[in-house]
Design an enzyme around this catalytic site. Structure first.
Site, PDB file in Angstrom:
ATOM      1  N   ARG A 286       0.860  -0.953  -0.052  1.00  0.00           N
ATOM      2  CA  ARG A 286       0.096  -0.009  -0.055  1.00  0.00           C
ATOM      3  C   ARG A 286       0.876   1.232   0.105  1.00  0.00           C
ATOM      4  NH1 ARG A 286       1.633   1.786   4.221  1.00  0.00           N
ATOM      5  NH2 ARG A 286       0.385   3.739   3.857  1.00  0.00           N
ATOM      6  N   GLY A 287       0.345   2.302  -0.167  1.00  0.00           N
ATOM      7  CA  GLY A 287       0.915   3.638  -0.259  1.00  0.00           C
ATOM      8  C   GLY A 287       0.994   4.019  -1.622  1.00  0.00           C
ATOM      9  N   ALA A 288       0.875   5.183  -2.187  1.00  0.00           N
ATOM     10  CA  ALA A 288       0.769   5.335  -3.624  1.00  0.00           C
ATOM     11  C   ALA A 288       1.979   5.322  -4.173  1.00  0.00           C
ATOM     12  CB  ALA A 288       0.397   6.775  -3.496  1.00  0.00           C
TER      13      ALA A 288
ATOM     14  N   ARG B  36      -6.455  -0.043  -7.162  1.00  0.00           N
ATOM     15  CA  ARG B  36      -6.865   0.883  -6.296  1.00  0.00           C
ATOM     16  C   ARG B  36      -6.975   2.290  -7.227  1.00  0.00           C
ATOM     17  NH1 ARG B  36      -4.292   1.096  -0.639  1.00  0.00           N
ATOM     18  NH2 ARG B  36      -6.365   2.449  -0.351  1.00  0.00           N
TER      19      ARG B  36
ATOM     20  N   GLN C 233      -3.296   2.500   9.779  1.00  0.00           N
ATOM     21  CA  GLN C 233      -1.761   2.556   9.071  1.00  0.00           C
ATOM     22  C   GLN C 233      -0.930   3.321  10.235  1.00  0.00           C
ATOM     23  OE1 GLN C 233      -4.721   2.844   7.537  1.00  0.00           O
ATOM     24  NE2 GLN C 233      -4.772   2.401   5.354  1.00  0.00           N
TER      25      GLN C 233
ATOM     26  N   ASP D 197      -2.351  11.079  -2.439  1.00  0.00           N
ATOM     27  CA  ASP D 197      -2.564  10.134  -3.493  1.00  0.00           C
ATOM     28  C   ASP D 197      -2.599  10.460  -5.021  1.00  0.00           C
ATOM     29  OD1 ASP D 197      -2.876   8.271  -1.054  1.00  0.00           O
ATOM     30  OD2 ASP D 197      -3.102   6.829  -2.635  1.00  0.00           O
TER      31      ASP D 197
ATOM     32  N   ASN E  66      -5.999  12.425  -0.241  1.00  0.00           N
ATOM     33  CA  ASN E  66      -5.189  11.762   0.604  1.00  0.00           C
ATOM     34  C   ASN E  66      -6.022  10.839   1.675  1.00  0.00           C
ATOM     35  OD1 ASN E  66      -2.370  10.810   1.569  1.00  0.00           O
ATOM     36  ND2 ASN E  66      -3.247  11.964   3.376  1.00  0.00           N
ATOM     37  N   LYS E  67      -5.497  10.034   2.423  1.00  0.00           N
ATOM     38  CA  LYS E  67      -6.278   9.182   3.352  1.00  0.00           C
ATOM     39  C   LYS E  67      -7.524   9.702   4.097  1.00  0.00           C
ATOM     40  CE  LYS E  67      -5.922   5.726   3.872  1.00  0.00           C
ATOM     41  NZ  LYS E  67      -6.734   4.780   3.089  1.00  0.00           N
TER      42      LYS E  67
END
Ligand code: MRU
Length: 357
Positions: free
Chosen positions: A45-47, A88, A193, A234, A244-245
């Protein structure tokens, strides 16, 4: 610093982030299908990191086609690219990386050549992302006031990138330079996270960290305990709006209310010059069970309605500066972003992909 992704030349080794902080377990992916599943399940995960994983996944798909269906038309790679991107849909890095690998294979005369070109491009993206996080980490550290307590959200460290991280990279570098006092980390519901990954990364390096529930951030800012907020991104639109998150928007509004500088740190691969504003961002919706269950325990009544958007959009007016690998931008962002990326920059054509958002 732990490595979240390794390419062996044949297979992709991915650190399973769903097992952290309890266990360090690596997955060995032999096929693009396994990589797509790992991205969907947020094992990786993570862009920036899913961009790199997606790039290698397409290279693996070219190899699978060559071995199993040598007469398959190039069009088949386009279909697989769509499949990878839709795993995603919010991260611009994923669509950009997959598009770059696809474009690299376009001039291939055979599937073997397509595979070679794809691997080369994926490795290049991997190296570029590693270097970008180092560059933006150094630029971001300079914005941290001496003796500061910095608040961050979600995970933007080496687990989310190929290098030191984006916002967490800047925080790490500020610590190395002796400028940082403490990091306040939001737990980041629903998948934690912040609690599971960011607190773990910081603790590994002995950087002082305080974990808070997401809803405590406003009160800490009002009390003057937070000197700046640094988060990742993101997708960044031309006008500087940032996806973003989920929870980032709330933090940005609270930061503005309390006159706390709010910084977004992201590589230029996160900028999407085809999207004018946040209104057009593809936002990933995830399973409601991620909200109603917590670490295998049901925390809400059976059948209760729950909604789980993985990201939100923070309007550019709340963002003090955007830290990229090529420089720090201040508002207004539109012209600054276009100039930074240059006319030659190939934009992410997100519209070309079918998203699940
Ligand atoms: O859903 P996740 O865990 O992939 O979300 C990650 C984030 O929102 C990060 O802030 C973003 O991807 C930047 S990572 C350097």
């Amino acid at each position: 610093m732990i490595s979240a992704i390794q390419w062996s030349g044949e297979r992709l080794k991915l650190l399973d982030q769903t097992r952290l902080p309890g266990q360090i377990v690596y997955l060995e992916a032999d096929t693009y299908v396994q990589v797509v599943q790992a991205i969907k399940d947020m094992r990786v995960r993570g862009a920036p990191l899913i961009g790199i994983a997606g790039a290698y996944a397409l290279a693996m798909a070219a190899r699978d086609l060559r071995l199993r269906d040598p007469s398959a038309p190039q069009q088949r790679l386009h279909q697989i690219a769509n499949q990878i991107v839709s795993a995603r849909p919010t991260a611009a890095n994923l669509s950009r990386a997959v598009e770059r690998v696809l474009a690299a294979t376009a001039r291939a005369a055979s599937l073997l050549e397509a595979e070679e070109l794809a691997v080369r491009e994926a490795s290049l993206i991997h190296t570029e992302e590693e270097q970008a996080s180092l560059a933006l980490g150094c630029l971001g550290a300079a914005l941290v006031p001496a003796g500061a307590t910095v608040l961050t959200h979600c995970n933007t460290g080496s687990l989310a990138t190929a290098g030191i991280g984006t916002a967490l990279g800047a925080i790490r570098e500020a610590w190395r330079q002796g400028r940082l006092k403490r990091v306040v980390v939001t737990e980041t519901r629903p998948l934690l996270q912040g609690a599971r990954l960011t607190a773990w990364e910081l603790a590994q390096e002995g950087i002082p960290v305080t974990l808070i529930v997401d809803s405590a951030a406003g009160d800490m800012m009002r009390r003057g305990d937070i000197h700046c907020v640094m988060v990742g991104a993101d997708r960044i639109a031309v006008n500087g709006d940032v996806a973003n998150k989920i929870g980032t928007y709330t933090l940005a509004v609270l930061a503005a209310e309390n006159r706390v500088p709010f910084y977004v740190a992201a590589p230029t691969s996160t900028v999407d010059l085809t999207i004018e504003s946040g209104e057009h961002m593809p936002i990933e919706m995830r399973a409601p069970e991620e909200v109603t269950w917590l670490s295998g325990v049901q925390v809400a009544p059976t059948g209760v309605d729950a909604i789980n958007m993985a990201f939100d959009v923070t309007p550019a007016r709340y963002i003090t500066a955007i830290i990229t690998d090529r420089g720090v931008l201040h508002p207004p962002y539109g012209e600054a972003l276009k100039t930074l990326l240059g006319d030659a920059e190939k934009p992410v054509s997100s519209a070309a992909y079918q998203t699940t958002g």
